[in-house]
Design a protein around this motif. Structure first.
Motif, PDB file in Angstrom:
ATOM      1  N   LYS A  12       0.869  -1.284  -0.129  1.00  0.00           N
ATOM      2  CA  LYS A  12      -0.134   0.046  -0.027  1.00  0.00           C
ATOM      3  C   LYS A  12       0.644   1.278   0.131  1.00  0.00           C
ATOM      4  CE  LYS A  12      -3.879  -2.069   2.492  1.00  0.00           C
ATOM      5  NZ  LYS A  12      -4.702  -2.174   3.530  1.00  0.00           N
ATOM      6  N   SER A  13       1.912   1.173   0.805  1.00  0.00           N
ATOM      7  CA  SER A  13       3.014   2.586   0.946  1.00  0.00           C
ATOM      8  C   SER A  13       3.378   2.655  -0.341  1.00  0.00           C
ATOM      9  CB  SER A  13       3.881   2.214   1.989  1.00  0.00           C
ATOM     10  OG  SER A  13       4.799   3.264   2.114  1.00  0.00           O
ATOM     11  N   ILE A  14       3.977   1.554  -1.098  1.00  0.00           N
ATOM     12  CA  ILE A  14       4.766   1.827  -2.529  1.00  0.00           C
ATOM     13  C   ILE A  14       3.677   2.451  -3.490  1.00  0.00           C
ATOM     14  CG2 ILE A  14       5.553   0.525  -4.305  1.00  0.00           C
ATOM     15  CD1 ILE A  14       6.448  -1.608  -2.244  1.00  0.00           C
ATOM     16  N   TYR A  15       2.344   1.808  -3.419  1.00  0.00           N
ATOM     17  CA  TYR A  15       1.304   2.471  -4.160  1.00  0.00           C
ATOM     18  C   TYR A  15       1.051   3.950  -3.952  1.00  0.00           C
ATOM     19  CZ  TYR A  15       0.348  -1.725  -7.116  1.00  0.00           C
ATOM     20  OH  TYR A  15       0.554  -2.834  -7.868  1.00  0.00           O
ATOM     21  N   LEU A  16       0.820   4.243  -2.849  1.00  0.00           N
ATOM     22  CA  LEU A  16       0.696   5.842  -2.534  1.00  0.00           C
ATOM     23  C   LEU A  16       1.834   6.471  -2.937  1.00  0.00           C
ATOM     24  CD1 LEU A  16      -1.026   4.995   0.859  1.00  0.00           C
ATOM     25  CD2 LEU A  16      -1.934   6.020  -1.072  1.00  0.00           C
ATOM     26  N   THR A  17       3.156   5.842  -2.611  1.00  0.00           N
ATOM     27  CA  THR A  17       4.204   6.750  -3.154  1.00  0.00           C
ATOM     28  C   THR A  17       4.167   6.947  -4.622  1.00  0.00           C
ATOM     29  OG1 THR A  17       5.617   5.782  -1.206  1.00  0.00           O
ATOM     30  CG2 THR A  17       7.022   6.746  -3.243  1.00  0.00           C
ATOM     31  N   LEU A  18       3.947   5.860  -5.419  1.00  0.00           N
ATOM     32  CA  LEU A  18       3.858   6.080  -6.696  1.00  0.00           C
ATOM     33  C   LEU A  18       2.971   7.162  -7.182  1.00  0.00           C
ATOM     34  CD1 LEU A  18       4.085   2.327  -7.902  1.00  0.00           C
ATOM     35  CD2 LEU A  18       5.897   4.126  -8.469  1.00  0.00           C
ATOM     36  N   ARG A  19       1.800   7.150  -6.664  1.00  0.00           N
ATOM     37  CA  ARG A  19       0.785   8.173  -7.099  1.00  0.00           C
ATOM     38  C   ARG A  19       1.065   9.282  -6.637  1.00  0.00           C
ATOM     39  NH1 ARG A  19      -4.983   7.698  -3.800  1.00  0.00           N
ATOM     40  NH2 ARG A  19      -3.875   8.401  -2.435  1.00  0.00           N
ATOM     41  N   SER A  20       1.813   9.460  -5.289  1.00  0.00           N
ATOM     42  CA  SER A  20       2.354  11.007  -5.096  1.00  0.00           C
ATOM     43  C   SER A  20       3.471  11.271  -6.086  1.00  0.00           C
ATOM     44  CB  SER A  20       2.981  10.840  -3.644  1.00  0.00           C
ATOM     45  OG  SER A  20       1.962  10.546  -2.734  1.00  0.00           O
ATOM     46  N   LEU A  70       3.399  10.327  -9.317  1.00  0.00           N
ATOM     47  CA  LEU A  70       2.791  10.952 -10.305  1.00  0.00           C
ATOM     48  C   LEU A  70       1.901  12.267 -10.360  1.00  0.00           C
ATOM     49  CD1 LEU A  70       1.215   7.719 -11.684  1.00  0.00           C
ATOM     50  CD2 LEU A  70       2.926   8.676 -12.582  1.00  0.00           C
ATOM     51  N   ASN A  71       1.500  12.618  -9.222  1.00  0.00           N
ATOM     52  CA  ASN A  71       0.733  13.776  -8.591  1.00  0.00           C
ATOM     53  C   ASN A  71       1.937  14.899  -8.621  1.00  0.00           C
ATOM     54  OD1 ASN A  71      -1.576  12.635  -8.939  1.00  0.00           O
ATOM     55  ND2 ASN A  71      -1.924  12.176  -6.858  1.00  0.00           N
ATOM     56  N   ARG A  72       2.903  14.684  -8.591  1.00  0.00           N
ATOM     57  CA  ARG A  72       4.094  15.574  -8.154  1.00  0.00           C
ATOM     58  C   ARG A  72       3.852  16.049  -6.902  1.00  0.00           C
ATOM     59  NH1 ARG A  72       5.996  18.305 -13.669  1.00  0.00           N
ATOM     60  NH2 ARG A  72       5.255  16.432 -15.136  1.00  0.00           N
ATOM     61  N   ASP A  73       3.463  15.437  -5.911  1.00  0.00           N
ATOM     62  CA  ASP A  73       3.372  15.770  -4.356  1.00  0.00           C
ATOM     63  C   ASP A  73       4.838  15.366  -3.681  1.00  0.00           C
ATOM     64  OD1 ASP A  73       0.860  16.504  -4.732  1.00  0.00           O
ATOM     65  OD2 ASP A  73      -0.028  14.605  -4.042  1.00  0.00           O
ATOM     66  N   VAL A  74       5.396  14.377  -4.499  1.00  0.00           N
ATOM     67  CA  VAL A  74       6.663  13.933  -3.829  1.00  0.00           C
ATOM     68  C   VAL A  74       7.722  14.320  -5.113  1.00  0.00           C
ATOM     69  CG1 VAL A  74       8.232  12.197  -3.163  1.00  0.00           C
ATOM     70  CG2 VAL A  74       5.862  12.411  -2.274  1.00  0.00           C
TER      71      VAL A  74
END
Length: 123
Positions: free
Chosen positions: A25-33, A35-39
């Motif tokens: 779950k953490s990996i997918y949230l990081t990937l999403r972040s 892609l959203n340029r939050d990270v």
């Protein structure tokens, strides 16, 4: 971080399963972040950073085992992304073939593979 000692093999497997699901779950949230340029992508590390962290974790064999497990889970998650060059992309083509009754044309598969290579190269 809290170290928990399992009382039995069953508890150990349950803790391992729970931790693995949490990592995924953490990996997918990081990937999403990402892609959203939050990270920022500058926070990611490549092979040299992985080697550096591995040497740092090698001081304690248990931490090293946990770290190598985390790397394995990361590789599994990334490998199953639906990008044509990766296994996830092959799964998409197999599902497409099952639903349609015949495989995608060679042109479509080649174009998707090139697109997947470009995506991986750019990211």
């Amino acid at each position: 971080m809290k170290l928990v000692k399992a009382d039995s093999l069953r508890d150990s497997l349950a803790y391992g399963y729970k931790d693995t699901v949490s990592s995924i779950k953490s990996i997918y949230l990081t990937l999403r972040s990402l892609l959203n340029r939050d990270v920022s992508p500058e926070l990611l590390g490549g092979p040299i950073e992985i080697a550096s962290q591995t040497f740092a974790a090698a001081d304690d064999p248990w931490i090293l085992i946990l770290y190598l497990g985390m790397i394995s889970v990361n590789l599994a998650v990334v490998n199953f992304l639906p990008i044509p060059v990766l296994d996830g992309g092959h799964m998409v083509f197999l599902i497409y073939e099952k639903l349609r009754g015949k495989p995608a044309s060679e042109t479509v598969r080649a174009a998707a593979t090139w697109l997947g290579l470009i995506i991986i190269g750019v990211v």
